[in-house]
Design a protein around this motif. Structure first.
Motif, PDB file in Angstrom:
ATOM      1  N   ASN A  17       0.905  -1.405   0.082  1.00  0.00           N
ATOM      2  CA  ASN A  17      -0.121  -0.100   0.043  1.00  0.00           C
ATOM      3  C   ASN A  17       0.835   1.267  -0.038  1.00  0.00           C
ATOM      4  O   ASN A  17       2.237   1.079  -0.017  1.00  0.00           O
ATOM      5  CB  ASN A  17      -0.812   0.077   1.031  1.00  0.00           C
ATOM      6  CG  ASN A  17      -0.148  -0.188   2.737  1.00  0.00           C
ATOM      7  OD1 ASN A  17       0.829   0.115   2.695  1.00  0.00           O
ATOM      8  ND2 ASN A  17      -0.843  -0.849   3.506  1.00  0.00           N
ATOM      9  N   GLU A  18       0.303   2.415  -0.047  1.00  0.00           N
ATOM     10  CA  GLU A  18       1.155   3.648  -0.038  1.00  0.00           C
ATOM     11  C   GLU A  18       1.798   3.865   1.032  1.00  0.00           C
ATOM     12  O   GLU A  18       3.114   4.479   1.211  1.00  0.00           O
ATOM     13  CB  GLU A  18       0.162   4.896   0.050  1.00  0.00           C
ATOM     14  CG  GLU A  18      -0.784   4.905  -1.429  1.00  0.00           C
ATOM     15  CD  GLU A  18       0.216   5.126  -2.637  1.00  0.00           C
ATOM     16  OE1 GLU A  18       1.354   6.078  -2.558  1.00  0.00           O
ATOM     17  OE2 GLU A  18       0.174   4.422  -3.740  1.00  0.00           O
ATOM     18  N   THR A  36      -5.803  -8.919  -0.172  1.00  0.00           N
ATOM     19  CA  THR A  36      -7.067  -8.968   0.408  1.00  0.00           C
ATOM     20  C   THR A  36      -8.200  -7.650   0.160  1.00  0.00           C
ATOM     21  O   THR A  36      -9.315  -7.629   0.280  1.00  0.00           O
ATOM     22  CB  THR A  36      -7.015  -8.318   2.235  1.00  0.00           C
ATOM     23  OG1 THR A  36      -6.528  -7.082   2.091  1.00  0.00           O
ATOM     24  CG2 THR A  36      -6.010  -9.267   2.917  1.00  0.00           C
ATOM     25  N   GLN A  37      -7.474  -7.171  -0.895  1.00  0.00           N
ATOM     26  CA  GLN A  37      -8.445  -6.094  -1.809  1.00  0.00           C
ATOM     27  C   GLN A  37      -8.621  -6.796  -3.121  1.00  0.00           C
ATOM     28  O   GLN A  37      -8.005  -7.014  -3.756  1.00  0.00           O
ATOM     29  CB  GLN A  37      -7.670  -4.750  -1.765  1.00  0.00           C
ATOM     30  CG  GLN A  37      -6.995  -4.146  -0.728  1.00  0.00           C
ATOM     31  CD  GLN A  37      -8.272  -3.653   0.294  1.00  0.00           C
ATOM     32  OE1 GLN A  37      -9.301  -2.959  -0.224  1.00  0.00           O
ATOM     33  NE2 GLN A  37      -8.298  -4.065   1.484  1.00  0.00           N
ATOM     34  N   GLU A  77      -5.559  -9.211  -9.295  1.00  0.00           N
ATOM     35  CA  GLU A  77      -5.953  -9.473 -10.796  1.00  0.00           C
ATOM     36  C   GLU A  77      -5.434  -8.532 -11.672  1.00  0.00           C
ATOM     37  O   GLU A  77      -4.989  -8.628 -12.912  1.00  0.00           O
ATOM     38  CB  GLU A  77      -7.417  -9.687 -10.974  1.00  0.00           C
ATOM     39  CG  GLU A  77      -8.197 -10.686 -10.360  1.00  0.00           C
ATOM     40  CD  GLU A  77      -8.229 -10.827  -8.875  1.00  0.00           C
ATOM     41  OE1 GLU A  77      -8.282 -12.086  -8.479  1.00  0.00           O
ATOM     42  OE2 GLU A  77      -7.818  -9.960  -8.305  1.00  0.00           O
ATOM     43  N   GLY A  78      -5.430  -7.023 -11.129  1.00  0.00           N
ATOM     44  CA  GLY A  78      -5.040  -6.068 -11.754  1.00  0.00           C
ATOM     45  C   GLY A  78      -3.469  -6.180 -12.224  1.00  0.00           C
ATOM     46  O   GLY A  78      -2.926  -5.611 -13.214  1.00  0.00           O
ATOM     47  N   VAL A  79      -2.604  -6.787 -11.198  1.00  0.00           N
ATOM     48  CA  VAL A  79      -1.123  -7.009 -11.411  1.00  0.00           C
ATOM     49  C   VAL A  79      -1.070  -7.910 -12.651  1.00  0.00           C
ATOM     50  O   VAL A  79      -0.468  -7.645 -13.677  1.00  0.00           O
ATOM     51  CB  VAL A  79      -0.433  -7.596 -10.334  1.00  0.00           C
ATOM     52  CG1 VAL A  79       0.803  -8.237 -10.581  1.00  0.00           C
ATOM     53  CG2 VAL A  79      -0.532  -6.670  -9.158  1.00  0.00           C
ATOM     54  N   VAL A 112      -4.943 -15.116   3.258  1.00  0.00           N
ATOM     55  CA  VAL A 112      -3.691 -14.621   2.790  1.00  0.00           C
ATOM     56  C   VAL A 112      -2.535 -15.358   2.641  1.00  0.00           C
ATOM     57  O   VAL A 112      -1.774 -15.239   1.501  1.00  0.00           O
ATOM     58  CB  VAL A 112      -3.404 -13.319   3.969  1.00  0.00           C
ATOM     59  CG1 VAL A 112      -2.101 -12.448   3.475  1.00  0.00           C
ATOM     60  CG2 VAL A 112      -4.466 -12.432   4.195  1.00  0.00           C
ATOM     61  N   SER A 113      -2.192 -15.964   3.521  1.00  0.00           N
ATOM     62  CA  SER A 113      -1.163 -16.945   3.347  1.00  0.00           C
ATOM     63  C   SER A 113      -0.999 -18.002   2.590  1.00  0.00           C
ATOM     64  O   SER A 113       0.279 -18.468   2.174  1.00  0.00           O
ATOM     65  CB  SER A 113      -0.592 -17.402   4.915  1.00  0.00           C
ATOM     66  OG  SER A 113      -0.929 -16.431   5.754  1.00  0.00           O
TER      67      SER A 113
END
Length: 259
Positions: A46-47, A71-72, A77-79, A123-124
């Motif tokens: 994140n930022e 988690t977002q 998918e965007g990556v 997550v893991s």
């Protein structure tokens, strides 16, 4: 006959998930892959995390530097969509992500909440499967998938608690992924370093004691570094590793053989 191509990743393209700072295992992997000639995509959480990760991305001359919080919804998918648009393919992907809520991580496993356990697995472990599913259609010439694990998946390790069964799930996911994607020449590995002083490990209770115990048990008498882990991981992605898949690869100085 073995030639230099067996030890090269020149022209290969890959994704590194999980660099938090210069002490991260994922950063050791990124350095090794880049040293062998690979072109990299690096993500940041994140930022808030970006200023710590950006110097690492610059050091390995990453072509792509993208946000990714698994988690977002839609970020992972965007990556891969960006990778598809910019590169059209991918040759390897490294998953070095783990998380559990602190209250669940530092307490007894039997006291863990359903929510905390679910978050940790999502997550893991499950995000490795998501990564693999997204990488599959882009690995047009085969490829390699990597997940980072720990010996606490198969033996009770004091203070590892909740992450033990979570990493066991991750290792099982790697084996099934290797079997399912093998016909497409996509290989999968779990890489198991001994304890390392990373940001993720700092959340474990009494982690310093665990590190000293591992050093004492290791036949080599030392702990692995992030570059030790990176070198083995990158080697597995070269032609030297073409007949290996589905294994948990220990990079721990023999710590795991001592029980």
């Amino acid at each position: 006959m073995i030639d230099q191509d067996y030890f090269s990743l020149a022209g290969k393209k890959g994704l590194i998930l999980g660099i938090a700072n210069e002490h991260s295992i994922a950063y050791g992997c990124a350095r090794a892959f880049r040293t062998l000639g690979a072109d990299l995509a690096v993500t940041y959480l994140n930022e808030k995390a970006k200023p710590f990760v950006e110097p690492c991305a610059q050091a390995v001359e990453a072509s792509l530097f993208l946000p990714c919080d698994v988690t977002q919804e839609g970020q992972l998918e965007g990556v891969f969509e960006t990778i598809r648009e910019r590169w059209g393919r991918i040759d390897f992907a490294v998953h070095s992500i783990a998380f559990a809520p602190r209250e669940d991580l530092q307490g007894r496993l039997v006291d863990s909440s359903a929510h905390g356990f679910g978050v940790a697995v999502d997550v893991s472990a499950h995000s490795f499967l998501r990564m693999s599913r997204l990488a599959e259609p882009l690995m047009t010439d085969g490829g390699s998938l990597f997940a980072m694990t720990f010996y606490g998946s198969e033996r009770v390790v004091k203070t590892y608690n909740l992450m033990g069964p979570v990493k066991a799930a991750l290792e099982s996911a790697v084996r099934y992924t290797a079997d399912e994607l093998g016909p497409k020449n996509i290989r999968a590995f779990a890489v198991s370093p001994g304890p390392l002083a990373t940001r993720a490990a700092s959340g474990l209770k009494d982690f310093d004691e665990l590190m000293e115990e591992a050093r004492a048990k290791s036949p080599l008498g030392r702990l692995a570094t992030i570059d030790d882990v990176g070198a083995v991981t990158a080697m597995l992605a070269t032609r030297t590793g073409v007949m290996l898949t589905g294994q948990t690869i220990y990079v721990d100085g023999g710590y795991h053989i001592k029980g």
